[in-house]
Design a protein around this motif. Structure first.
Motif, PDB file in Angstrom:
ATOM      1  N   ARG A   1       0.825  -1.213   0.000  1.00 30.98           N
ATOM      2  CA  ARG A   1       0.000   0.000   0.000  1.00 30.98           C
ATOM      3  C   ARG A   1       0.860   1.265   0.000  1.00 30.98           C
ATOM      4  O   ARG A   1       0.746   2.119   0.892  1.00 30.98           O
ATOM      5  CB  ARG A   1      -0.940   0.023   1.218  1.00 30.98           C
ATOM      6  CG  ARG A   1      -2.020  -1.018   1.141  1.00 30.98           C
ATOM      7  CD  ARG A   1      -3.234  -0.447   0.470  1.00 30.98           C
ATOM      8  NE  ARG A   1      -3.830  -1.405  -0.442  1.00 30.98           N
ATOM      9  CZ  ARG A   1      -5.073  -1.317  -0.881  1.00 30.98           C
ATOM     10  NH1 ARG A   1      -5.848  -0.347  -0.491  1.00 30.98           N
ATOM     11  NH2 ARG A   1      -5.531  -2.187  -1.727  1.00 30.98           N
ATOM     12  N   PRO A   2       1.751   1.364  -0.968  1.00 31.63           N
ATOM     13  CA  PRO A   2       2.653   2.522  -0.989  1.00 31.63           C
ATOM     14  C   PRO A   2       1.914   3.794  -1.389  1.00 31.63           C
ATOM     15  O   PRO A   2       0.861   3.723  -2.027  1.00 31.63           O
ATOM     16  CB  PRO A   2       3.658   2.140  -2.071  1.00 31.63           C
ATOM     17  CG  PRO A   2       2.851   1.299  -3.023  1.00 31.63           C
ATOM     18  CD  PRO A   2       1.898   0.505  -2.153  1.00 31.63           C
ATOM     19  N   GLU A   3       2.494   4.939  -1.002  1.00 32.01           N
ATOM     20  CA  GLU A   3       1.938   6.213  -1.475  1.00 32.01           C
ATOM     21  C   GLU A   3       2.269   6.362  -2.958  1.00 32.01           C
ATOM     22  O   GLU A   3       1.491   6.861  -3.740  1.00 32.01           O
ATOM     23  CB  GLU A   3       2.600   7.375  -0.746  1.00 32.01           C
ATOM     24  CG  GLU A   3       2.198   7.561   0.683  1.00 32.01           C
ATOM     25  CD  GLU A   3       3.150   8.517   1.362  1.00 32.01           C
ATOM     26  OE1 GLU A   3       3.314   9.654   0.882  1.00 32.01           O
ATOM     27  OE2 GLU A   3       3.740   8.115   2.381  1.00 32.01           O
ATOM     28  N   TYR A   4       3.511   5.938  -3.288  1.00 33.76           N
ATOM     29  CA  TYR A   4       3.968   6.021  -4.673  1.00 33.76           C
ATOM     30  C   TYR A   4       4.329   4.623  -5.158  1.00 33.76           C
ATOM     31  O   TYR A   4       5.153   3.952  -4.538  1.00 33.76           O
ATOM     32  CB  TYR A   4       5.203   6.906  -4.795  1.00 33.76           C
ATOM     33  CG  TYR A   4       4.903   8.372  -4.573  1.00 33.76           C
ATOM     34  CD1 TYR A   4       4.642   9.215  -5.647  1.00 33.76           C
ATOM     35  CD2 TYR A   4       4.878   8.898  -3.287  1.00 33.76           C
ATOM     36  CE1 TYR A   4       4.349  10.555  -5.443  1.00 33.76           C
ATOM     37  CE2 TYR A   4       4.579  10.238  -3.076  1.00 33.76           C
ATOM     38  CZ  TYR A   4       4.316  11.060  -4.156  1.00 33.76           C
ATOM     39  OH  TYR A   4       4.026  12.377  -3.959  1.00 33.76           O
ATOM     40  N   LEU A   5       3.714   4.203  -6.240  1.00 38.26           N
ATOM     41  CA  LEU A   5       4.026   2.912  -6.825  1.00 38.26           C
ATOM     42  C   LEU A   5       4.840   3.151  -8.095  1.00 38.26           C
ATOM     43  O   LEU A   5       4.405   3.862  -8.998  1.00 38.26           O
ATOM     44  CB  LEU A   5       2.733   2.164  -7.163  1.00 38.26           C
ATOM     45  CG  LEU A   5       2.911   0.785  -7.770  1.00 38.26           C
ATOM     46  CD1 LEU A   5       3.545  -0.176  -6.765  1.00 38.26           C
ATOM     47  CD2 LEU A   5       1.568   0.218  -8.225  1.00 38.26           C
ATOM     48  N   LEU A   6       6.043   2.587  -8.121  1.00 38.47           N
ATOM     49  CA  LEU A   6       6.942   2.749  -9.258  1.00 38.47           C
ATOM     50  C   LEU A   6       6.997   1.432 -10.016  1.00 38.47           C
ATOM     51  O   LEU A   6       7.282   0.387  -9.408  1.00 38.47           O
ATOM     52  CB  LEU A   6       8.358   3.071  -8.764  1.00 38.47           C
ATOM     53  CG  LEU A   6       8.731   4.494  -8.347  1.00 38.47           C
ATOM     54  CD1 LEU A   6       7.677   5.204  -7.561  1.00 38.47           C
ATOM     55  CD2 LEU A   6      10.065   4.500  -7.613  1.00 38.47           C
ATOM     56  N   LEU A   7       6.727   1.467 -11.307  1.00 42.13           N
ATOM     57  CA  LEU A   7       6.717   0.215 -12.070  1.00 42.13           C
ATOM     58  C   LEU A   7       7.633   0.311 -13.284  1.00 42.13           C
ATOM     59  O   LEU A   7       7.528   1.261 -14.064  1.00 42.13           O
ATOM     60  CB  LEU A   7       5.304  -0.116 -12.553  1.00 42.13           C
ATOM     61  CG  LEU A   7       4.258  -0.257 -11.468  1.00 42.13           C
ATOM     62  CD1 LEU A   7       3.249   0.873 -11.573  1.00 42.13           C
ATOM     63  CD2 LEU A   7       3.541  -1.588 -11.576  1.00 42.13           C
ATOM     64  N   ASP A   8       8.504  -0.678 -13.406  1.00 44.35           N
ATOM     65  CA  ASP A   8       9.436  -0.708 -14.529  1.00 44.35           C
ATOM     66  C   ASP A   8       8.978  -1.742 -15.555  1.00 44.35           C
ATOM     67  O   ASP A   8       9.131  -2.941 -15.351  1.00 44.35           O
ATOM     68  CB  ASP A   8      10.848  -1.058 -14.015  1.00 44.35           C
ATOM     69  CG  ASP A   8      11.921  -0.766 -15.055  1.00 44.35           C
ATOM     70  OD1 ASP A   8      11.555  -0.438 -16.205  1.00 44.35           O
ATOM     71  OD2 ASP A   8      13.112  -0.873 -14.717  1.00 44.35           O
TER      72      ASP A   8
ATOM     73  N   SER B   1      -0.321   7.249  -5.963  1.00 43.88           N
ATOM     74  CA  SER B   1       0.411   7.990  -6.987  1.00 43.88           C
ATOM     75  C   SER B   1       1.240   6.985  -7.770  1.00 43.88           C
ATOM     76  O   SER B   1       1.883   6.126  -7.170  1.00 43.88           O
ATOM     77  CB  SER B   1       1.340   9.010  -6.341  1.00 43.88           C
ATOM     78  OG  SER B   1       0.674   9.674  -5.294  1.00 43.88           O
ATOM     79  N   ILE B   2       1.214   7.098  -9.087  1.00 44.14           N
ATOM     80  CA  ILE B   2       1.870   6.084  -9.919  1.00 44.14           C
ATOM     81  C   ILE B   2       2.903   6.701 -10.853  1.00 44.14           C
ATOM     82  O   ILE B   2       2.632   7.712 -11.510  1.00 44.14           O
ATOM     83  CB  ILE B   2       0.807   5.308 -10.732  1.00 44.14           C
ATOM     84  CG1 ILE B   2      -0.098   4.536  -9.760  1.00 44.14           C
ATOM     85  CG2 ILE B   2       1.459   4.357 -11.744  1.00 44.14           C
ATOM     86  CD1 ILE B   2      -1.220   3.778 -10.401  1.00 44.14           C
ATOM     87  N   LEU B   3       4.073   6.069 -10.870  1.00 48.62           N
ATOM     88  CA  LEU B   3       5.097   6.422 -11.851  1.00 48.62           C
ATOM     89  C   LEU B   3       5.362   5.165 -12.671  1.00 48.62           C
ATOM     90  O   LEU B   3       5.913   4.186 -12.165  1.00 48.62           O
ATOM     91  CB  LEU B   3       6.375   6.911 -11.155  1.00 48.62           C
ATOM     92  CG  LEU B   3       7.544   7.276 -12.073  1.00 48.62           C
ATOM     93  CD1 LEU B   3       7.146   8.362 -13.083  1.00 48.62           C
ATOM     94  CD2 LEU B   3       8.742   7.762 -11.265  1.00 48.62           C
ATOM     95  N   LEU B   4       4.915   5.196 -13.895  1.00 50.02           N
ATOM     96  CA  LEU B   4       4.984   4.017 -14.766  1.00 50.02           C
ATOM     97  C   LEU B   4       5.981   4.237 -15.896  1.00 50.02           C
ATOM     98  O   LEU B   4       5.853   5.184 -16.672  1.00 50.02           O
ATOM     99  CB  LEU B   4       3.594   3.753 -15.361  1.00 50.02           C
ATOM    100  CG  LEU B   4       3.498   2.700 -16.460  1.00 50.02           C
ATOM    101  CD1 LEU B   4       3.845   1.316 -15.940  1.00 50.02           C
ATOM    102  CD2 LEU B   4       2.089   2.682 -17.062  1.00 50.02           C
ATOM    103  N   VAL B   5       6.973   3.360 -15.954  1.00 52.62           N
ATOM    104  CA  VAL B   5       7.969   3.405 -17.011  1.00 52.62           C
ATOM    105  C   VAL B   5       7.650   2.291 -17.995  1.00 52.62           C
ATOM    106  O   VAL B   5       7.442   1.152 -17.585  1.00 52.62           O
ATOM    107  CB  VAL B   5       9.367   3.205 -16.381  1.00 52.62           C
ATOM    108  CG1 VAL B   5      10.364   2.726 -17.395  1.00 52.62           C
ATOM    109  CG2 VAL B   5       9.837   4.481 -15.726  1.00 52.62           C
ATOM    110  N   GLU B   6       7.539   2.627 -19.250  1.00 56.15           N
ATOM    111  CA  GLU B   6       7.122   1.633 -20.245  1.00 56.15           C
ATOM    112  C   GLU B   6       7.750   1.884 -21.606  1.00 56.15           C
ATOM    113  O   GLU B   6       8.013   3.019 -21.980  1.00 56.15           O
ATOM    114  CB  GLU B   6       5.588   1.689 -20.426  1.00 56.15           C
ATOM    115  CG  GLU B   6       4.814   0.720 -19.579  1.00 56.15           C
ATOM    116  CD  GLU B   6       5.023  -0.734 -19.960  1.00 56.15           C
ATOM    117  OE1 GLU B   6       5.624  -1.019 -21.013  1.00 56.15           O
ATOM    118  OE2 GLU B   6       4.588  -1.602 -19.186  1.00 56.15           O
TER     119      GLU B   6
END
Ligand code: ATP
Length: 235
Positions: free
Chosen positions: A152-159, A186-191
């Motif tokens: 349950r992170p505040e920011y989810l980072l996905l590679d 909050s999401i930071l998505l790298v794709e």
């Protein structure tokens, strides 16, 4: 807000990031797209504290993260789903999921969320007692994402969570991300899958050769042809 300012990262003689600045407002969905080798993984790994920058800073709600040890960063506010799905192959699916909740204090709710994850990714429910190393690549990716979400992170980072997944599974990954965003994560998505990412995120950055070459909403990036230009100019 998560703020990356003028990040400069090199691996020996190879410069991976050349002064990258991005912002992820709390509650927003930000995409970073770019061709192979653009520096996307380096950016996420530097934010998560796995890679040390030569210069520049990463701040979260005004506090500096750069220099902090990875384990103090990840788990507390940020959760990273790394490229290549690092799951614990000798442990069962359920044990892997339980590991994702170890940073939480709400044990009862955590158990409910594990059940929820098994509904979102039915394969995890079906194979809950199977060793994770025996799952297929796509199944392992689902497990890696589910485990990160359980913190349950505040920011989810996905590679690159969609890498190597069947289209129907990619659909469910994007659906889950949209739902989490609606719930306030909050999401930071790298794709590398650029169109889909840009269309799903509120705001995206285009990374090329370690530089941000374009940024904007889906319509700004797509109508202006900025996305194609970045990919065409990559080789
Ligand atoms: P991909 O989509 O292929 O994962 P990427 O956009 O995530 O690419 P990075 O993996 O961040 O890009 O790599 C950026 C640059 O840094 C590339 O030139 C890559 O070869 C180099 N690089 C990455 N990791 C290392 C390392 N551990 N040692 C040396 N060079 C590296």
């Amino acid at each position: 807000m998560l703020e990356v300012d003028s990040l400069y990262v090199a691996y020996g003689p190879v410069t991976a990031l050349r002064g990258v600045s991005i912002k992820v407002e709390k509650g927003s969905f930000v995409g970073v797209v770019g061709p192979n080798g653009a520096g996307k993984s380096t950016l996420l790994n530097t934010i998560a504290g796995v890679v040390k920058p030569k210069s520049g800073s990463v701040t979260l709600a005004g506090s500096k993260l750069s220099g902090a040890r990875a384990e103090h960063i990840v788990g507390k506010h940020l959760s990273l789903v790394p490229e290549g799905r690092r799951i614990f192959g000798q442990m069962t699916v359920l044990e892997n999921l339980q590991l994702g909740t170890t940073v939480r204090k709400d044990r009862e709710q955590a158990r409910t969320h594990i059940t929820e994850m098994m509904e979102v990714f039915p394969i995890l429910g079906r194979f809950r007692d199977r060793r994770a190393g025996h799952l297929s690549g796509g199944e392992q990716q689902q497990l890696a994402i589910a485990r990160a979400l359980l913190a349950r992170p505040e920011y989810l980072l996905l590679d690159e969570p969609s890498a190597g997944l069947a289209p129907v599974i990619v659909d469910s990954v994007f659906e889950v991300l949209k739902r989490l965003h609606n719930e306030g994560v909050s999401i930071l998505l790298v794709e590398q899958v650029a169109h889909r990412t840009v269309e799903t995120a509120d705001h995206s950055y285009v990374l090329q050769h370690g530089n941000i070459v374009a940024r904007g909403t889906a319509s700004e990036l797509l109508q202006g042809g900025l996305l194609e230009a970045a990919y065409l100019g990559a080789d």
